[in-house]
Design an enzyme around this catalytic site. Structure first.
Site, PDB file in Angstrom:
ATOM      1  N   ARG A  49       0.844  -1.189   0.000  1.00  7.82           N
ATOM      2  CA  ARG A  49       0.000   0.000   0.000  1.00  7.82           C
ATOM      3  C   ARG A  49       0.883   1.244   0.000  1.00  7.82           C
ATOM      4  O   ARG A  49       1.914   1.293   0.671  1.00  7.82           O
ATOM      5  CB  ARG A  49      -0.920   0.024   1.232  1.00  7.82           C
ATOM      6  N   GLU A  94      -2.908   7.051  -5.049  1.00  9.69           N
ATOM      7  CA  GLU A  94      -2.755   6.727  -6.469  1.00  9.69           C
ATOM      8  C   GLU A  94      -4.083   6.703  -7.219  1.00  9.69           C
ATOM      9  O   GLU A  94      -4.121   6.951  -8.415  1.00  9.69           O
ATOM     10  CB  GLU A  94      -2.047   5.399  -6.640  1.00  9.69           C
ATOM     11  N   HIS A 105      -0.023  -0.503  -9.878  1.00  6.87           N
ATOM     12  CA  HIS A 105      -0.703  -1.410  -8.948  1.00  6.87           C
ATOM     13  C   HIS A 105      -1.740  -2.272  -9.672  1.00  6.87           C
ATOM     14  O   HIS A 105      -2.893  -2.390  -9.244  1.00  6.87           O
ATOM     15  CB  HIS A 105      -1.362  -0.620  -7.809  1.00  6.87           C
ATOM     16  N   ASP A 148       4.919  -0.374  -6.771  1.00  7.03           N
ATOM     17  CA  ASP A 148       3.711  -0.806  -7.466  1.00  7.03           C
ATOM     18  C   ASP A 148       2.503  -0.063  -6.916  1.00  7.03           C
ATOM     19  O   ASP A 148       1.383  -0.316  -7.316  1.00  7.03           O
ATOM     20  CB  ASP A 148       3.530  -2.328  -7.308  1.00  7.03           C
TER      21      ASP A 148
END
Length: 192
Positions: A97, A126, A157, A121
């Site tokens: 996260r 985001e 992600h 990632d």
């Protein structure tokens, strides 16, 4: 460019649950020494990793990979103090996260050469710009700075977004609906 081999490295895993445990098995299969921090010590992972404390992991790992939920204990876990404990040749991988890593402190650590690089990632907030076609003005400055750095890789992600993963999510959700309707506890609870 000359590099090193995985089998010469120590990989530190923060969060040795399902994903972290599978990650440990992969790195171990490649010959790396794998150490981990997790409140639950899973006996079945003992062939692949050795449990340790966070300070030892940060001081000895060449690669630190994060696979833990975001909660009060992990929010901004990677901050200026954490980066100072890491080797200046170490790499951070965050596939958990975004809120686990302070972007401002990561940028400073990279600029000050406190760590060698990062693969991200996920980033904090985001969803505000990855989930839509964001205009240049909507993209956060920390993202722009990180993206411009030659020692940073960023992905959106989306590792979960495969045909099989999507089918599994639907099946798991439907199985849990049936369990709840039948008065049973769902197998795949989501925690906030």
């Amino acid at each position: 460019l000359e590099s090193t081999e995985i089998y010469n490295l120590t990989v530190g895993i923060i969060g040795a649950g399902h994903i972290g445990g599978a990650t440990a098995q992969l790195y171990s299969a490649l010959g790396a020494k794998v150490i981990a921090v997790d409140p639950i010590h899973r006996v079945e992972l003992s062939p692949y990793l050795e449990y340790t404390d966070l300070d030892t992991l940060l001081k000895t790992a060449d690669i630190v990979t994060v696979h833990t939920p975001l909660d009060e204990s992990t929010a901004n876990l990677f901050n200026s103090e954490t980066f100072k404990k890491m080797k200046n040749t170490a790499y951070l991988i965050n596939m958990a996260r975004g809120g686990i890593v302070s972007a401002a402190d990561l940028i400073a650590a990279l600029q000050n050469k406190e760590i060698a690089g990062a693969a991200l990632d996920t980033l904090a907030n985001e969803g505000q710009f990855f989930e839509k076609q964001a205009t240049p003005e909507e993209i956060p400055e920390d993202y722009k700075t990180l993206r411009a750095m030659p020692n940073v890789l960023i992905s959106p992600h989306s590792a979960f977004y495969t045909d099989t993963a999507m089918k599994n999510m639907v099946a798991m959700g439907l199985d849990d609906v049936v369990a709840i309707v039948n008065g049973k506890r769902p197998q795949f609870e989501v925690y906030k």
